[in-house]
Design a protein around this motif. Sequence first.
Motif, PDB file in Angstrom:
ATOM      1  N   PHE B 137     -29.143   9.159   5.312  1.00 50.70           N
ATOM      2  CA  PHE B 137     -30.020  10.332   5.383  1.00 50.70           C
ATOM      3  C   PHE B 137     -29.465  11.512   4.594  1.00 50.70           C
ATOM      4  O   PHE B 137     -28.262  11.658   4.433  1.00 50.70           O
ATOM      5  N   SER B 138     -30.377  12.383   4.155  1.00 53.24           N
ATOM      6  CA  SER B 138     -29.980  13.649   3.542  1.00 53.24           C
ATOM      7  C   SER B 138     -29.498  14.602   4.635  1.00 53.24           C
ATOM      8  O   SER B 138     -29.712  14.361   5.822  1.00 53.24           O
ATOM      9  N   GLY B 139     -28.859  15.686   4.207  1.00 59.10           N
ATOM     10  CA  GLY B 139     -28.355  16.668   5.160  1.00 59.10           C
ATOM     11  C   GLY B 139     -29.451  17.205   6.066  1.00 59.10           C
ATOM     12  O   GLY B 139     -29.263  17.370   7.268  1.00 59.10           O
ATOM     13  N   GLY B 140     -30.616  17.463   5.491  1.00 57.74           N
ATOM     14  CA  GLY B 140     -31.711  18.012   6.272  1.00 57.74           C
ATOM     15  C   GLY B 140     -32.198  17.027   7.322  1.00 57.74           C
ATOM     16  O   GLY B 140     -32.464  17.398   8.467  1.00 57.74           O
ATOM     17  N   MET B 141     -32.294  15.746   6.948  1.00 57.76           N
ATOM     18  CA  MET B 141     -32.759  14.739   7.909  1.00 57.76           C
ATOM     19  C   MET B 141     -31.746  14.527   9.017  1.00 57.76           C
ATOM     20  O   MET B 141     -32.085  14.345  10.178  1.00 57.76           O
ATOM     21  N   ARG B 142     -30.479  14.548   8.637  1.00 55.52           N
ATOM     22  CA  ARG B 142     -29.428  14.421   9.643  1.00 55.52           C
ATOM     23  C   ARG B 142     -29.536  15.517  10.695  1.00 55.52           C
ATOM     24  O   ARG B 142     -29.403  15.281  11.883  1.00 55.52           O
ATOM     25  N   ARG B 143     -29.767  16.756  10.184  1.00 61.15           N
ATOM     26  CA  ARG B 143     -29.862  17.885  11.094  1.00 61.15           C
ATOM     27  C   ARG B 143     -31.061  17.710  12.020  1.00 61.15           C
ATOM     28  O   ARG B 143     -31.013  18.082  13.185  1.00 61.15           O
ATOM     29  N   LYS B 144     -32.113  17.110  11.489  1.00 61.59           N
ATOM     30  CA  LYS B 144     -33.281  16.885  12.335  1.00 61.59           C
ATOM     31  C   LYS B 144     -32.981  15.838  13.413  1.00 61.59           C
ATOM     32  O   LYS B 144     -33.394  15.991  14.562  1.00 61.59           O
ATOM     33  N   VAL B 145     -32.249  14.799  13.040  1.00 58.00           N
ATOM     34  CA  VAL B 145     -31.847  13.797  14.035  1.00 58.00           C
ATOM     35  C   VAL B 145     -30.984  14.468  15.103  1.00 58.00           C
ATOM     36  O   VAL B 145     -31.148  14.251  16.307  1.00 58.00           O
ATOM     37  N   ASP B 146     -30.083  15.308  14.621  1.00 53.18           N
ATOM     38  CA  ASP B 146     -29.179  16.027  15.506  1.00 53.18           C
ATOM     39  C   ASP B 146     -29.967  16.855  16.524  1.00 53.18           C
ATOM     40  O   ASP B 146     -29.703  16.826  17.734  1.00 53.18           O
ATOM     41  N   LEU B 147     -30.952  17.568  16.002  1.00 53.02           N
ATOM     42  CA  LEU B 147     -31.779  18.415  16.858  1.00 53.02           C
ATOM     43  C   LEU B 147     -32.563  17.546  17.851  1.00 53.02           C
ATOM     44  O   LEU B 147     -32.631  17.859  19.046  1.00 53.02           O
ATOM     45  N   ALA B 148     -33.107  16.449  17.362  1.00 55.53           N
ATOM     46  CA  ALA B 148     -33.851  15.544  18.243  1.00 55.53           C
ATOM     47  C   ALA B 148     -32.947  15.026  19.359  1.00 55.53           C
ATOM     48  O   ALA B 148     -33.342  14.977  20.522  1.00 55.53           O
ATOM     49  N   MET B 149     -31.706  14.662  18.998  1.00 59.40           N
ATOM     50  CA  MET B 149     -30.765  14.165  20.009  1.00 59.40           C
ATOM     51  C   MET B 149     -30.516  15.220  21.083  1.00 59.40           C
ATOM     52  O   MET B 149     -30.370  14.921  22.261  1.00 59.40           O
ATOM     53  N   SER B 150     -30.458  16.475  20.642  1.00 61.25           N
ATOM     54  CA  SER B 150     -30.212  17.558  21.595  1.00 61.25           C
ATOM     55  C   SER B 150     -31.373  17.758  22.553  1.00 61.25           C
ATOM     56  O   SER B 150     -31.205  18.316  23.625  1.00 61.25           O
ATOM     57  N   LEU B 151     -32.554  17.312  22.132  1.00 63.87           N
ATOM     58  CA  LEU B 151     -33.734  17.575  22.956  1.00 63.87           C
ATOM     59  C   LEU B 151     -34.040  16.446  23.937  1.00 63.87           C
ATOM     60  O   LEU B 151     -34.867  16.609  24.831  1.00 63.87           O
ATOM     61  N   VAL B 152     -33.365  15.299  23.781  1.00 63.61           N
ATOM     62  CA  VAL B 152     -33.666  14.134  24.623  1.00 63.61           C
ATOM     63  C   VAL B 152     -33.583  14.483  26.107  1.00 63.61           C
ATOM     64  O   VAL B 152     -34.436  14.115  26.903  1.00 63.61           O
ATOM     65  N   GLY B 153     -32.554  15.216  26.483  1.00 63.93           N
ATOM     66  CA  GLY B 153     -32.328  15.507  27.904  1.00 63.93           C
ATOM     67  C   GLY B 153     -33.117  16.702  28.416  1.00 63.93           C
ATOM     68  O   GLY B 153     -32.863  17.176  29.509  1.00 63.93           O
ATOM     69  N   ARG B 154     -34.098  17.166  27.653  1.00 59.31           N
ATOM     70  CA  ARG B 154     -34.882  18.347  28.014  1.00 59.31           C
ATOM     71  C   ARG B 154     -34.000  19.488  28.518  1.00 59.31           C
ATOM     72  O   ARG B 154     -34.096  19.912  29.683  1.00 59.31           O
ATOM     73  N   PRO B 155     -33.152  20.006  27.619  1.00 57.02           N
ATOM     74  CA  PRO B 155     -32.241  21.083  28.039  1.00 57.02           C
ATOM     75  C   PRO B 155     -33.023  22.349  28.366  1.00 57.02           C
ATOM     76  O   PRO B 155     -34.091  22.581  27.802  1.00 57.02           O
ATOM     77  N   ARG B 156     -32.465  23.141  29.279  1.00 59.37           N
ATOM     78  CA  ARG B 156     -33.092  24.433  29.575  1.00 59.37           C
ATOM     79  C   ARG B 156     -32.543  25.497  28.643  1.00 59.37           C
ATOM     80  O   ARG B 156     -33.191  26.499  28.379  1.00 59.37           O
ATOM     81  N   VAL B 157     -31.308  25.273  28.170  1.00 62.96           N
ATOM     82  CA  VAL B 157     -30.739  26.174  27.165  1.00 62.96           C
ATOM     83  C   VAL B 157     -30.240  25.313  26.008  1.00 62.96           C
ATOM     84  O   VAL B 157     -29.477  24.375  26.205  1.00 62.96           O
ATOM     85  N   LEU B 158     -30.706  25.635  24.822  1.00 66.43           N
ATOM     86  CA  LEU B 158     -30.317  24.886  23.643  1.00 66.43           C
ATOM     87  C   LEU B 158     -29.407  25.760  22.782  1.00 66.43           C
ATOM     88  O   LEU B 158     -29.788  26.861  22.393  1.00 66.43           O
ATOM     89  N   PHE B 159     -28.206  25.269  22.533  1.00 65.16           N
ATOM     90  CA  PHE B 159     -27.288  25.996  21.660  1.00 65.16           C
ATOM     91  C   PHE B 159     -27.367  25.409  20.263  1.00 65.16           C
ATOM     92  O   PHE B 159     -27.202  24.199  20.081  1.00 65.16           O
ATOM     93  N   LEU B 160     -27.612  26.262  19.302  1.00 63.33           N
ATOM     94  CA  LEU B 160     -27.677  25.808  17.912  1.00 63.33           C
ATOM     95  C   LEU B 160     -26.663  26.604  17.112  1.00 63.33           C
ATOM     96  O   LEU B 160     -26.833  27.809  16.923  1.00 63.33           O
ATOM     97  N   ASP B 161     -25.618  25.938  16.685  1.00 64.92           N
ATOM     98  CA  ASP B 161     -24.585  26.637  15.932  1.00 64.92           C
ATOM     99  C   ASP B 161     -24.875  26.480  14.446  1.00 64.92           C
ATOM    100  O   ASP B 161     -24.724  25.406  13.892  1.00 64.92           O
ATOM    101  N   GLU B 162     -25.300  27.558  13.839  1.00 66.86           N
ATOM    102  CA  GLU B 162     -25.684  27.571  12.421  1.00 66.86           C
ATOM    103  C   GLU B 162     -26.573  26.377  12.076  1.00 66.86           C
ATOM    104  O   GLU B 162     -26.201  25.517  11.278  1.00 66.86           O
TER     105      GLU B 162
END
Lengths: 255, 312
Positions: B137-162
């Motif tokens: 994957f490209s950097g942008g797609m990786r970041r999207k996978v990363d973001l998707a992974m963070s959302l799996v657990g339905r977090p109430r607070v999402l931390f996004l570091d840069e």
Amino acid sequence: MTALGRAVSDSLTMAHRSVRHSLRNLESLLMSVILPVVLLLMFVHVFGGAIDPAGGYVDYVVPGIILLCTGYGAASTAVNVNLDLTEGVMDRFRSMPILSSAVLTGHVAASVARNALATTLVVGVAHLAGFRPRAGVADWLAAAGLLLLYVLALSWVAVCAGLLARTVEGANAVTFVVLFLPYLSSAFVPTETLRPVLRAIAEAQPITPVTETLRGLLLGTPIGSYGPQAVAWCLGLLLGAYALASLLFRRRTAG
Amino acid sequence: MDDPAVRTVGLRKAYGRTTVLDGVDLEVAAGTVFALLGPNGAGKTTVVRILATLLPPSGGTAEVLGRDVVADPGAVRAGISLTGQFAAVDELLTAEENLLMMGRLWHLGRAERRRRADELLALLDLTGDARRRVKAFSGGMRRKVDLAMSLVGRPRVLFLDEPTTGLDPRSRQAVWDVVRSLGVTVFLTTQYLEEADRLADRIAVLDAGRVVAAGTAAELKRRVGTEQVELVLDEPVDRALAVLGGAVLRSDAARRTVRVATDGSAGDLRRVLAGLAAGGVGVATVALHRPTLDDVFLGLTGGTREPAGAAR
């Protein structure tokens, strides 16, 4: 789900992940399977004639080759653990409500799986090369049990190396130690043929008792005190390495 | 009363004699998007790592969802998700496998894991690449996978570091769109002023381990002043400075520019130009200049550092 149930579930998930890694890392998988087979054939067909012209060397050397290959298979655990630490994925696991040390358990489980595969292959090829064990079912089970203990111990030692190393290259160095150690044991030649200093080293390291015990179980040679020694070595290493790994993991991930 | 989603009081972090955070007070209301804005080395990542229970603070307190990060890290972890600066994805797995693994770690049932993975792949426009290994994957797609992974657990607070550092403009836009659509509390760090301006309900500016300003984007801009007119002159600035006197905010002799405060109305602009014309000053061009967060940033952080956002 209970805490224990969650820990087991997390460890299984991580094991699943690590096994997948092993399967996808094709070069490393081929290496850990092909290398022992090549070594086996080399020892039997290249050196074997000189060591035992009667052709009996294959029986002597197979236990040693099995240990050599399990050592090699376990050593890649060090690299895998180190990769997880140096890449961002550990931070993700640690910020989740899971048992993050399950990552380590997962790597060890994959190591056991890889070694089971490689060992089966080596025994199969050895059979084609003339290996004729005289072991019953109980002997095979005991041999498998000892090998499992040995692989677990080595894998946890490798985990420690992976946790200690600052870089992947450093973690890889453990592979060479593990590959080299069998040569200074009774794996390929009887220790009586070694010079006194080397012989002392060979008798004082775990591979000699483990080899002799495997040899005894598979071929009926005398085991003597090597059996308890082998088990003691493996258990000692396993417990020591596990405790050290837990400590190192906490320290390495404490920020 | 709702607890704030995130609250820090006097948060400190020091390594030996090096102080990274020097008494940081933050408060993020539940359901809002909060941006911690600062240059490299300001301590943004340290704040996030402390809040995500990865790093113990040296002093002060930090609470997420009303739970102390030191005393009760388990409860904090159950309600948060972290997307770090370096995409924390498993490269040897496919996008889909990464999401399913997260589902297993959140102890979702088989059907729920499947459903959640499909849902997030669709949300991040990854469905077509779901079965490809992330390594390709490209950097942008990786970041999207990363973001998707963070959302799996339905977090109430999402931390996004840069979350968009190093991404191309299209990927950045895609990440922004997703962040805006979430409706959960988002705590993001950024060195891009534009990003904070676009996404955040409230912004705190962090510099050298201290919060130097906080408020909405509009409030921060107001601190830098009103709108300005930039006049490019036909001649050296001296005569214009004499005519305009105290109204001049800034002048640049080399570029022959003068900046004057204005309320932005046509009448005000006419007065300025008429004054200059009466004084015989030739004006080449006129540009209206609204204060940007760049101005805030430079004004508040000493202005010696060039923020990364300014170069774009």
